[in-house]
Design a protein around this motif. Sequence first.
Motif, PDB file in Angstrom:
ATOM      1  N   ARG A 131       0.842  -1.202   0.000  1.00 41.25           N
ATOM      2  CA  ARG A 131       0.000   0.000   0.000  1.00 41.25           C
ATOM      3  C   ARG A 131       0.874   1.248   0.000  1.00 41.25           C
ATOM      4  O   ARG A 131       1.959   1.257   0.588  1.00 41.25           O
ATOM      5  N   ALA A 132       0.404   2.289  -0.651  1.00 43.71           N
ATOM      6  CA  ALA A 132       1.158   3.540  -0.747  1.00 43.71           C
ATOM      7  C   ALA A 132       0.775   4.453   0.405  1.00 43.71           C
ATOM      8  O   ALA A 132      -0.402   4.791   0.576  1.00 43.71           O
ATOM      9  N   ALA A 169      -1.796   9.845   4.293  1.00 47.17           N
ATOM     10  CA  ALA A 169      -2.919   9.088   3.749  1.00 47.17           C
ATOM     11  C   ALA A 169      -2.381   7.769   3.237  1.00 47.17           C
ATOM     12  O   ALA A 169      -1.188   7.635   2.945  1.00 47.17           O
ATOM     13  N   ARG A 170      -3.253   6.784   3.135  1.00 43.65           N
ATOM     14  CA  ARG A 170      -2.833   5.473   2.632  1.00 43.65           C
ATOM     15  C   ARG A 170      -3.753   5.036   1.509  1.00 43.65           C
ATOM     16  O   ARG A 170      -4.975   5.186   1.596  1.00 43.65           O
ATOM     17  N   VAL A 171      -3.136   4.519   0.435  1.00 41.94           N
ATOM     18  CA  VAL A 171      -3.857   4.125  -0.770  1.00 41.94           C
ATOM     19  C   VAL A 171      -3.688   2.624  -0.975  1.00 41.94           C
ATOM     20  O   VAL A 171      -2.563   2.099  -0.926  1.00 41.94           O
ATOM     21  N   ASN A 172      -4.797   1.929  -1.182  1.00 41.88           N
ATOM     22  CA  ASN A 172      -4.766   0.492  -1.424  1.00 41.88           C
ATOM     23  C   ASN A 172      -4.074   0.167  -2.747  1.00 41.88           C
ATOM     24  O   ASN A 172      -3.905   1.028  -3.616  1.00 41.88           O
ATOM     25  N   THR A 173      -3.714  -1.087  -2.931  1.00 42.18           N
ATOM     26  CA  THR A 173      -3.030  -1.495  -4.157  1.00 42.18           C
ATOM     27  C   THR A 173      -3.916  -1.384  -5.388  1.00 42.18           C
ATOM     28  O   THR A 173      -3.406  -1.358  -6.509  1.00 42.18           O
ATOM     29  N   ASP A 174      -5.242  -1.278  -5.189  1.00 40.31           N
ATOM     30  CA  ASP A 174      -6.136  -1.113  -6.334  1.00 40.31           C
ATOM     31  C   ASP A 174      -6.388   0.356  -6.670  1.00 40.31           C
ATOM     32  O   ASP A 174      -7.170   0.673  -7.567  1.00 40.31           O
ATOM     33  N   GLY A 175      -5.745   1.261  -5.916  1.00 39.89           N
ATOM     34  CA  GLY A 175      -5.866   2.683  -6.212  1.00 39.89           C
ATOM     35  C   GLY A 175      -6.973   3.403  -5.479  1.00 39.89           C
ATOM     36  O   GLY A 175      -7.236   4.575  -5.770  1.00 39.89           O
ATOM     37  N   THR A 176      -7.612   2.750  -4.534  1.00 38.64           N
ATOM     38  CA  THR A 176      -8.649   3.405  -3.739  1.00 38.64           C
ATOM     39  C   THR A 176      -8.065   3.842  -2.400  1.00 38.64           C
ATOM     40  O   THR A 176      -7.080   3.270  -1.911  1.00 38.64           O
ATOM     41  N   LEU A 177      -8.656   4.866  -1.821  1.00 37.16           N
ATOM     42  CA  LEU A 177      -8.220   5.340  -0.518  1.00 37.16           C
ATOM     43  C   LEU A 177      -8.509   4.278   0.537  1.00 37.16           C
ATOM     44  O   LEU A 177      -9.607   3.708   0.576  1.00 37.16           O
TER      45      LEU A 177
END
Length: 357
Positions: free
Chosen positions: A227-228, A246-254
């Motif tokens: 995760r980013a 903030a953290r972003v899932n591997t599918d690009g959603t928050l």
Amino acid sequence: AATSLAVYPDGRIVVGTGGTLYMFMPDGTLATDFGDGGVLSPLGFSAAKLVIQPDGKILAGGILNAVGVGQDIIAARFLEDGTPDATFGTAGLAQVVLPNYDYFNGMTLLDDGRVLLLGTWNIADSPALLAMLNPDGTPDDTFGTDGLVTWVPEAGNDFIAYDAAVQQDGAIVFSGKHAAQADDDFVARFTPSGEVDNTFNGTGMLYIDFGANNDEIVQVELDAQGRAIVLATASSAYSFHSGSLARVNTDGTLDLTFGTDGFVRLNTATSTNVPTSFAVQADGKLVVTGGTASETSNARELFVSRYTADGVLDMDFGTAGSAVLALPNRECGNAIVATGDGKLVVGGRSHISGEGP
């Protein structure tokens, strides 16, 4: 001012201050076998990001002012003693030669030894700029067009790429800003060859609303799950009460399980912290550094705060989750590294009377 920082596994510390590099031993003394008594100056360019390769060589990314023709982003590589690495670029320096001015913001070393440089290009539409170099400093012609990607994905100009992290599959996650949008901060993902990855949020990018402050996503790191985690911090205006993770899932959603609805606000209603950098510890905890006030405030002090992997302030760290270095010269942290033995190394600056910050 220490603007960039990298730490060897043995504890040696390399610090960049623009046109000069320093190397310190783990005890804080200068490493006399580096450069001239621990100092390498002048570099001939302005270094803004440092990375130590697995073989011990030092990568420095930044800008080179070319008289009469503008400004180019560059990467330079040095041996451990500070000698330019003759096997990289031309006499140790690789220059991305483009017309007009291009601006450097970030550098990432890939596992295969390639080097990714990020910034923006001052031409029509001001595209985000990504340049990929081979391990020898030559352009990587498998990435984009002749090693370059200039990206303007939507109507409206002024795109900026700030920082990047590379997934295990080679996909590139990077942060940036699109000034034409109201919610102008974004995270995007490209394939290893430099194409937009539309499996990421369906469009290849995610705009993130950090609120009313004029913040910019200046840093992105990946956690153990891929995760980013991104740091948004104040612009040059140094807005009070700004700064968020903030953290972003591997599918690009928050990732709404992080902090509160995906965000960790780094200020309370009464604090004026200006965060500048963060690092992910081996245990997944997040450490953030910066200044407790704007650079013009006499009350500014260097701070470090720590959060759990899920974005909760770690009350076991310092005093109620934060440690403040109380010194008399308006100190500020600019870079932080979490070492393998659990220590934190912070580089920053002091504002001494009669000198610049």
